[in-house]
Design a protein around this motif. Structure first.
Motif, PDB file in Angstrom:
ATOM      1  N   ARG A  27       0.507   9.232   4.567  1.00 23.84           N
ATOM      2  CA  ARG A  27      -0.699   9.009   3.758  1.00 23.84           C
ATOM      3  C   ARG A  27      -0.724   9.959   2.563  1.00 23.84           C
ATOM      4  O   ARG A  27      -0.057  10.995   2.560  1.00 23.84           O
ATOM      5  CB  ARG A  27      -1.956   9.267   4.596  1.00 23.84           C
TER       6      ARG A  27
ATOM      7  N   GLU B 231      -1.249  -5.598  -2.021  1.00 29.37           N
ATOM      8  CA  GLU B 231      -0.590  -6.627  -1.230  1.00 29.37           C
ATOM      9  C   GLU B 231      -0.746  -8.011  -1.846  1.00 29.37           C
ATOM     10  O   GLU B 231       0.179  -8.812  -1.833  1.00 29.37           O
ATOM     11  CB  GLU B 231      -1.130  -6.620   0.200  1.00 29.37           C
TER      12      GLU B 231
ATOM     13  N   GLU C 130      -6.231   9.072  -0.589  1.00 33.42           N
ATOM     14  CA  GLU C 130      -6.693   7.906   0.162  1.00 33.42           C
ATOM     15  C   GLU C 130      -7.818   8.268   1.118  1.00 33.42           C
ATOM     16  O   GLU C 130      -8.737   7.476   1.334  1.00 33.42           O
ATOM     17  CB  GLU C 130      -5.531   7.318   0.967  1.00 33.42           C
TER      18      GLU C 130
ATOM     19  N   ASP D 253      -5.506  -4.819  -5.411  1.00 35.22           N
ATOM     20  CA  ASP D 253      -5.003  -4.908  -4.050  1.00 35.22           C
ATOM     21  C   ASP D 253      -3.478  -4.956  -4.128  1.00 35.22           C
ATOM     22  O   ASP D 253      -2.913  -5.907  -4.674  1.00 35.22           O
ATOM     23  CB  ASP D 253      -5.531  -6.184  -3.376  1.00 35.22           C
TER      24      ASP D 253
ATOM     25  N   TYR E 124      -2.508   0.971   8.322  1.00 34.62           N
ATOM     26  CA  TYR E 124      -3.887   0.543   8.111  1.00 34.62           C
ATOM     27  C   TYR E 124      -4.243  -0.649   9.008  1.00 34.62           C
ATOM     28  O   TYR E 124      -5.404  -1.004   9.126  1.00 34.62           O
ATOM     29  CB  TYR E 124      -4.107   0.171   6.645  1.00 34.62           C
TER      30      TYR E 124
ATOM     31  N   SER F  68       0.806  -1.222   0.000  1.00 31.72           N
ATOM     32  CA  SER F  68       0.000   0.000   0.000  1.00 31.72           C
ATOM     33  C   SER F  68       0.839   1.272   0.000  1.00 31.72           C
ATOM     34  O   SER F  68       0.319   2.351  -0.284  1.00 31.72           O
ATOM     35  CB  SER F  68      -0.933   0.017   1.214  1.00 31.72           C
TER      36      SER F  68
ATOM     37  N   ASP G 252       1.975   3.402   6.741  1.00 31.86           N
ATOM     38  CA  ASP G 252       0.665   4.035   6.545  1.00 31.86           C
ATOM     39  C   ASP G 252      -0.356   3.532   7.554  1.00 31.86           C
ATOM     40  O   ASP G 252      -1.462   4.059   7.642  1.00 31.86           O
ATOM     41  CB  ASP G 252       0.162   3.879   5.111  1.00 31.86           C
TER      42      ASP G 252
END
Length: 275
Positions: free
Chosen positions: A199, A218, A203, A216, A179, A83, A177
């Motif tokens: 960030r 990841e 976003e 995605d 999350y 991300s 970041d």
């Protein structure tokens, strides 16, 4: 990418080692962490340790004494997940790399040791404690050049790893970041802990409509999303609650924290954080 490394080095070194002392970041104060006692000043001792409040009250100089005099150990933890490969202005990965450089050069300026640890779900790279400018350059290159797409970040795993691995009381700065949810209280109790969230404004306030294909970062899985006003509002609500919970956790456990956006100057935010 070599050009980008040189740009960051020039920018950070100009900020930290330039002639305008008033603009310099003073991230790390002094050479002792654990306060022990006050004692009367004697000739030849470091005047920077004078406790001016006590001196004014007692009408004679007193200095702060620490349990152990030593150079500080600075640990910069770089959380690598897919991300951070995102940015509407600059990529989060690049901003995190610049923060790593600022912290590294600031440590060297104060003659302190700095350690850089890169982590996803395990240790990716560990740059051992150093006072070498060349090692800072190498860590910066690694932060910029390493492929992060397809990596999953594990904040809790990183916190647990640092708790097990960093024995000496240190200043630990986590970059990511954030999350994920994690309990940082134990790490914050053992070390002086800072959390720096990086960030991108997009976003937190996404501006796209209709059916959109997303990936995605990841898992690299692709999927379609109907980006309605309700969908965007639900995302903003979730993220706001998530960040507020994280900030509350940090405040409760005396973890200093800040958020730096990709369109901001990280130097100014770090200077404020480290005051």
């Amino acid at each position: 990418m070599k050009t980008k490394v040189n740009e960051i080095i020039i920018r950070t070194r100009r900020r930290l080692f330039g002639p305008n002392i008033g603009n310099n970041i003073s991230a790390f104060q002094g050479n002792g962490i654990d306060f022990a006692e006050l004692k009367e000043y004697t000739y030849g001792e470091d005047v920077r340790k004078i406790n001016w409040k006590v001196t004014a009250r007692e009408q004679k100089p007193y200095i702060n004494v620490f349990n152990e005099e030593r150079e500080l150990n600075i640990v910069v933890g770089f959380l690598m997940g897919g991300s951070i490969y995102f940015g509407s202005r600059r990529q989060k990965q690049e901003v995190m790399a610049e923060i790593l450089a600022l912290l590294g050069f600031s440590a060297l300026k104060n003659s302190d040791r700095v350690t850089n640890i890169f982590y996803d779900t395990d240790v990716v790279r560990w740059f051992k404690p150093t006072k070498s400018m060349n090692t800072i350059h190498a860590a910066l290159e690694y932060a910029l050049d390493t492929e992060v797409l397809g990596r999953r970040s594990d904040l809790q795993g990183f916190a647990d790893f640092l708790l097990r691995s960093i024995r000496q009381r240190s200043i630990v700065i986590l970059l990511g970041d954030f999350y994920e949810e994690a309990d940082l209280s134990y790490l914050g109790a053992r070390h002086e802990l800072y959390a720096v969230t990086v960030r991108d404004p997009f976003e937190e306030n996404p501006a796209f409509w209709g059916e959109t294909e997303l990936m995605d970062p990841e898992t690299m899985a692709r999927f379609s999303l109907e980006a309605s006003g309700a969908t965007r509002a639900a995302w903003r609500k979730w993220l706001k609650a998530h960040d507020e919970k994280f900030a509350l956790h940090c405040t409760k456990h005396r973890i200093r924290h800040t958020k730096i956006y990709t369109d901001e100057d990280p130097f100014l935010k770090l200077r404020e954080l480290m005051k």
